[in-house]
Design an enzyme around this catalytic site. Sequence first.
Site, short mmCIF file in Angstrom:
data_model
loop_
_atom_site.label_atom_id
_atom_site.label_comp_id
_atom_site.label_asym_id
_atom_site.label_seq_id
_atom_site.Cartn_x
_atom_site.Cartn_y
_atom_site.Cartn_z
N ARG A 1 -4.47 7.59 0.74
CA ARG A 1 -3.88 8.79 0.13
C ARG A 1 -4.98 9.54 -0.60
NH1 ARG A 1 -3.86 7.35 -5.20
NH2 ARG A 1 -3.71 5.14 -5.67
N GLU B 1 -12.35 -16.59 -3.58
CA GLU B 1 -12.93 -15.25 -3.65
C GLU B 1 -14.29 -15.34 -4.36
OE1 GLU B 1 -10.15 -12.76 -5.71
OE2 GLU B 1 -9.26 -12.08 -3.84
N HIS C 1 -8.14 -2.55 -16.17
CA HIS C 1 -8.21 -2.35 -14.72
C HIS C 1 -7.61 -1.01 -14.28
CE1 HIS C 1 -9.50 -6.49 -14.50
NE2 HIS C 1 -8.40 -6.89 -15.10
#
Length: 322
Positions: A111, A19, A54
């Site tokens: 959502r 990543e 986070h």
Amino acid sequence: ERAGSEAAAAFGDASVYIEKAIVRPRHIEIQLLADRQGNCVYLGERECSMQRRHQKIVEECPAPFNDASLRKRMGEAAVKIAKAANYEGAGTIEFLVDADRNFYFLEMNTRLQVEHPVTELVTGRDLVHAQIRIAAGEPLWFTQDDVSLRGHAIEVRIYAEDPESGFIPSSGRITRLREPAGPGIRVDSGVYEGWEVAIHYDPLLAKLAVWAETRTKAIARLRRALTEYDVGGIKSTLPYFRALCADENYLAGDIDTQYLDRWIAERTTTGFGKEPVEELVLDLALVAAAMDSRDNAPKAAASTHDAQSNWKRAGRARSMRG
């Protein structure tokens, strides 16, 4: 090679997934509405970089980091992602943005999110109402050209946590509750005086959202609302947000996803400030001292201006200082 050999030994597969490392990224998300007829629009962005461990704590719309060009590029990319998935309803595409304004897809939340009120306040669109109409099969009743952003909105999440003790949950009965009100103030809450805050659920008490013409004015309005907000019987994160409203880097919008954790670590010894009830106790003590001085002072002292006006002068000076 070391990682691959370890993976091969443990799982029989030496593949390595890499990543991109983004140093001090900002977390920017795009609000979407998409119908089943294939129409999709984005309703600006939200700045969600103020996170603790986070977890989003403070959200803003629009992002102080963005400009019209970056907003358009991110919005159009988000729409492409939603259309590629034939998405329907309200949703959010989340990105990480580096210092050079390059953005990278993080995830999609399919959502309505906790921070949706700031988008509603700035766009004038009721997202709950919109997603119900979309679920009923209605096509979108406006286009991208109809979406405009007006002013600035900020939301903070008020938790039943003790900032002075590592933000551990604070359970117990709410013995006193005073929520702020007035123009540009919105409180989404389900608690009340006498409510028992249990340890079995998320400690979120309420969402406080403010709106004003500019970010500077919105922060000033947030500061005033937090001063009015009072929760008794339990610990809350209110002192933490009051201190944050005075932080120079936050005021300048110079933040990233690790900023709050660093900011909190710096205040582990100094604390976050006093609750309004503590200020009230100090005020009452001053009043009691003044009354005692008046009642017990010699009668002769009352006839001299210098002797009788000390408390009055001190009180007036304090009022002038705000």
